[in-house]
Design a protein around this motif. Structure first.
Motif, PDB file in Angstrom:
ATOM      1  N   LEU A  93       0.821  -1.208   0.000  1.00  0.00           N
ATOM      2  CA  LEU A  93       0.000   0.000   0.000  1.00  0.00           C
ATOM      3  C   LEU A  93       0.859   1.264   0.000  1.00  0.00           C
ATOM      4  CD1 LEU A  93      -3.176   0.417   2.154  1.00  0.00           C
ATOM      5  CD2 LEU A  93      -1.443   2.186   2.220  1.00  0.00           C
ATOM      6  N   VAL A  94       0.459   2.248  -0.809  1.00  0.00           N
ATOM      7  CA  VAL A  94       1.068   3.574  -0.823  1.00  0.00           C
ATOM      8  C   VAL A  94      -0.001   4.560  -0.355  1.00  0.00           C
ATOM      9  CG1 VAL A  94       2.111   5.394  -2.223  1.00  0.00           C
ATOM     10  CG2 VAL A  94       2.608   2.984  -2.727  1.00  0.00           C
ATOM     11  N   LEU A  95       0.280   5.283   0.697  1.00  0.00           N
ATOM     12  CA  LEU A  95      -0.693   6.208   1.274  1.00  0.00           C
ATOM     13  C   LEU A  95      -0.123   7.614   1.325  1.00  0.00           C
ATOM     14  CD1 LEU A  95      -3.229   7.038   2.971  1.00  0.00           C
ATOM     15  CD2 LEU A  95      -1.961   6.257   4.994  1.00  0.00           C
ATOM     16  N   VAL A  96      -0.877   8.563   0.798  1.00  0.00           N
ATOM     17  CA  VAL A  96      -0.567   9.984   0.964  1.00  0.00           C
ATOM     18  C   VAL A  96      -1.699  10.557   1.805  1.00  0.00           C
ATOM     19  CG1 VAL A  96      -0.066  12.182  -0.161  1.00  0.00           C
ATOM     20  CG2 VAL A  96       0.532  10.031  -1.303  1.00  0.00           C
ATOM     21  N   ARG A  97      -1.393  10.976   3.003  1.00  0.00           N
ATOM     22  CA  ARG A  97      -2.456  11.434   3.888  1.00  0.00           C
ATOM     23  C   ARG A  97      -2.319  12.931   4.187  1.00  0.00           C
ATOM     24  NH1 ARG A  97      -0.941   8.731   9.806  1.00  0.00           N
ATOM     25  NH2 ARG A  97       0.868  10.035  10.231  1.00  0.00           N
ATOM     26  N   HIS A 117      -7.190  11.826   2.195  1.00  0.00           N
ATOM     27  CA  HIS A 117      -6.248  10.736   2.430  1.00  0.00           C
ATOM     28  C   HIS A 117      -6.442   9.740   1.287  1.00  0.00           C
ATOM     29  CE1 HIS A 117      -6.147  12.456   6.496  1.00  0.00           C
ATOM     30  NE2 HIS A 117      -7.473  12.382   6.455  1.00  0.00           N
ATOM     31  N   VAL A 118      -5.372   9.494   0.525  1.00  0.00           N
ATOM     32  CA  VAL A 118      -5.481   8.679  -0.687  1.00  0.00           C
ATOM     33  C   VAL A 118      -4.449   7.559  -0.648  1.00  0.00           C
ATOM     34  CG1 VAL A 118      -5.426   8.680  -3.202  1.00  0.00           C
ATOM     35  CG2 VAL A 118      -6.211  10.728  -1.970  1.00  0.00           C
ATOM     36  N   ALA A 119      -4.899   6.337  -0.894  1.00  0.00           N
ATOM     37  CA  ALA A 119      -3.993   5.181  -0.941  1.00  0.00           C
ATOM     38  C   ALA A 119      -4.288   4.353  -2.182  1.00  0.00           C
ATOM     39  CB  ALA A 119      -4.162   4.318   0.307  1.00  0.00           C
ATOM     40  N   TYR A 120      -3.249   3.664  -2.672  1.00  0.00           N
ATOM     41  CA  TYR A 120      -3.462   2.721  -3.769  1.00  0.00           C
ATOM     42  C   TYR A 120      -2.496   1.562  -3.619  1.00  0.00           C
ATOM     43  CZ  TYR A 120       0.667   4.600  -6.250  1.00  0.00           C
ATOM     44  OH  TYR A 120       1.937   4.980  -6.609  1.00  0.00           O
ATOM     45  N   LEU A 121      -2.850   0.443  -4.235  1.00  0.00           N
ATOM     46  CA  LEU A 121      -2.019  -0.756  -4.253  1.00  0.00           C
ATOM     47  C   LEU A 121      -1.406  -0.878  -5.634  1.00  0.00           C
ATOM     48  CD1 LEU A 121      -4.434  -3.151  -2.358  1.00  0.00           C
ATOM     49  CD2 LEU A 121      -2.121  -2.583  -1.615  1.00  0.00           C
ATOM     50  N   PRO A 122      -0.099  -0.626  -5.780  1.00  0.00           N
ATOM     51  CA  PRO A 122       0.531  -0.636  -7.104  1.00  0.00           C
ATOM     52  C   PRO A 122       0.424  -1.995  -7.783  1.00  0.00           C
ATOM     53  CG  PRO A 122       1.994   0.316  -5.438  1.00  0.00           C
ATOM     54  CD  PRO A 122       0.857  -0.325  -4.703  1.00  0.00           C
ATOM     55  N   ASP A 123       0.374  -1.955  -9.095  1.00  0.00           N
ATOM     56  CA  ASP A 123       0.402  -3.175  -9.891  1.00  0.00           C
ATOM     57  C   ASP A 123       1.570  -3.069 -10.867  1.00  0.00           C
ATOM     58  OD1 ASP A 123      -0.171  -5.595 -11.008  1.00  0.00           O
ATOM     59  OD2 ASP A 123      -1.913  -4.896 -12.155  1.00  0.00           O
ATOM     60  N   LYS A 131       1.853  13.858  -7.408  1.00  0.00           N
ATOM     61  CA  LYS A 131       0.803  13.754  -8.416  1.00  0.00           C
ATOM     62  C   LYS A 131      -0.533  13.369  -7.790  1.00  0.00           C
ATOM     63  CE  LYS A 131       3.961  14.495 -11.510  1.00  0.00           C
ATOM     64  NZ  LYS A 131       4.108  15.847 -12.102  1.00  0.00           N
ATOM     65  N   ILE A 132      -0.486  12.604  -6.714  1.00  0.00           N
ATOM     66  CA  ILE A 132      -1.715  12.246  -6.015  1.00  0.00           C
ATOM     67  C   ILE A 132      -2.378  13.501  -5.449  1.00  0.00           C
ATOM     68  CG2 ILE A 132      -2.697  10.945  -4.093  1.00  0.00           C
ATOM     69  CD1 ILE A 132      -1.742   9.183  -6.377  1.00  0.00           C
ATOM     70  N   ARG A 134      -1.959  16.436  -6.542  1.00  0.00           N
ATOM     71  CA  ARG A 134      -2.383  17.268  -7.666  1.00  0.00           C
ATOM     72  C   ARG A 134      -3.743  16.838  -8.197  1.00  0.00           C
ATOM     73  NH1 ARG A 134      -2.669  22.107  -9.035  1.00  0.00           N
ATOM     74  NH2 ARG A 134      -2.776  22.491 -11.266  1.00  0.00           N
ATOM     75  N   VAL A 135      -4.013  15.543  -8.207  1.00  0.00           N
ATOM     76  CA  VAL A 135      -5.320  15.064  -8.647  1.00  0.00           C
ATOM     77  C   VAL A 135      -6.417  15.572  -7.707  1.00  0.00           C
ATOM     78  CG1 VAL A 135      -6.756  13.003  -8.939  1.00  0.00           C
ATOM     79  CG2 VAL A 135      -4.441  13.048  -9.851  1.00  0.00           C
ATOM     80  N   VAL A 136      -6.150  15.538  -6.405  1.00  0.00           N
ATOM     81  CA  VAL A 136      -7.110  16.093  -5.443  1.00  0.00           C
ATOM     82  C   VAL A 136      -7.371  17.562  -5.760  1.00  0.00           C
ATOM     83  CG1 VAL A 136      -7.511  16.651  -3.013  1.00  0.00           C
ATOM     84  CG2 VAL A 136      -6.460  14.464  -3.636  1.00  0.00           C
ATOM     85  N   GLU A 137      -6.305  18.294  -6.043  1.00  0.00           N
ATOM     86  CA  GLU A 137      -6.415  19.724  -6.330  1.00  0.00           C
ATOM     87  C   GLU A 137      -7.247  19.984  -7.584  1.00  0.00           C
ATOM     88  OE1 GLU A 137      -4.690  23.718  -5.269  1.00  0.00           O
ATOM     89  OE2 GLU A 137      -5.203  21.857  -4.253  1.00  0.00           O
ATOM     90  N   ILE A 138      -7.059  19.182  -8.610  1.00  0.00           N
ATOM     91  CA  ILE A 138      -7.809  19.382  -9.853  1.00  0.00           C
ATOM     92  C   ILE A 138      -9.308  19.315  -9.598  1.00  0.00           C
ATOM     93  CG2 ILE A 138      -8.425  18.266 -12.038  1.00  0.00           C
ATOM     94  CD1 ILE A 138      -5.477  17.601 -12.408  1.00  0.00           C
ATOM     95  N   PHE A 139      -9.747  18.286  -8.885  1.00  0.00           N
ATOM     96  CA  PHE A 139     -11.182  18.134  -8.663  1.00  0.00           C
ATOM     97  C   PHE A 139     -11.710  19.092  -7.606  1.00  0.00           C
ATOM     98  CE2 PHE A 139     -10.191  13.926 -10.531  1.00  0.00           C
ATOM     99  CZ  PHE A 139     -11.007  14.048 -11.645  1.00  0.00           C
ATOM    100  N   ALA A 140     -10.865  19.471  -6.645  1.00  0.00           N
ATOM    101  CA  ALA A 140     -11.300  20.429  -5.631  1.00  0.00           C
ATOM    102  C   ALA A 140     -11.551  21.800  -6.242  1.00  0.00           C
ATOM    103  CB  ALA A 140     -10.266  20.526  -4.518  1.00  0.00           C
TER     104      ALA A 140
END
Length: 214
Positions: A93-97, A117-123, A131-132, A134-140
């Motif tokens: 798990l990768v978490l940016v909180r 707080h955003v997490a994902y499981l890399p594949d 960048k995570i 930044r994605v929050v910022e785009i939609f906010a």
């Protein structure tokens, strides 16, 4: 502190989780028309837009809006398009909180202030941590509901990165509750969206929540 928890899965795609842009410039009002609209609002609330302190307000508001709502002209695909595969076999798990953000309620156009707080499981590949955020910022930086931001962030990361799963939790205070209407300051709303392995394995959801609060 009061809290309301709303959970979404990825069974339906909410609107505006993809790139939004004004394709017909003829349909978009000019800067001068936007400033005229601000002057109209000033008169409507009982102010005089010609008094000294308000002479430059329409221009300032138009300039501020171009920044506050810049997310309409940004594309999550561009942000998440660069990934890295040299991760030494890391697949956990990768978490940016605690990603601070502000948005605006689409119902009253007043601020929403909170943290994501955003997490994902890399594949097999990861994305730069900034960048995570930044994605929050785009939609906010669009007119929003908290439920929509939560689902849009999760669905975009899932769709573009194609990880094994995504988890998003957003906690925010809504000024439409604090400043008007019921006027309850300090009340917070929590929303979550889980995709992939986070939906299939409840223990991953529990781990995500524990890591946020630790």
């Amino acid at each position: 502190m009061d809290a309301r928890i709303i959970n979404h899965d990825n069974s339906s795609r909410l609107r505006a989780d993809k790139f939004v842009s004004v394709t017909d410039e003829q349909a978009r009002p000019s800067r001068e028309e936007a400033e005229a609209a601000v002057r109209t609002l000033l008169r409507w609330i009982g102010e005089d837009p010609e008094r000294e302190g308000l002479l430059d307000t329409p221009s300032r508001v138009a300039k501020a809006y171009s920044e506050l709502f810049s997310g309409y002209h940004e594309n999550p695909e561009d942000v998440l398009g660069t990934t890295f595969e040299e991760v030494a076999g890391y697949n956990d798990l990768v978490l940016v909180r605690d990603i601070s953000f502000f948005s605006h309620c689409e119902h009253h156009m007043v601020p929403i202030i909170g943290k994501a707080h955003v997490a994902y499981l890399p594949d097999g590949k990861v994305v730069g941590l900034s960048k995570i955020a930044r994605v929050v910022e785009i939609f906010a930086r669009r007119l929003q509901t908290q439920e929509s931001i939560t689902a849009q962030v999760a669905n975009s990361i899932q769709r573009i990165l194609k990880p094994r799963g995504v988890a998003v939790l957003i906690e925010a205070e809504h000024m439409c509750m604090a400043m008007r209407g019921i006027q309850k300051q300090g009340s917070s709303t929590l929303t979550t969206t889980f995709t992939g392995a986070f939906n299939e394995q409840p223990e991953l959801q529990a781990r995500f929540m524990t890591m946020i609060r630790t």
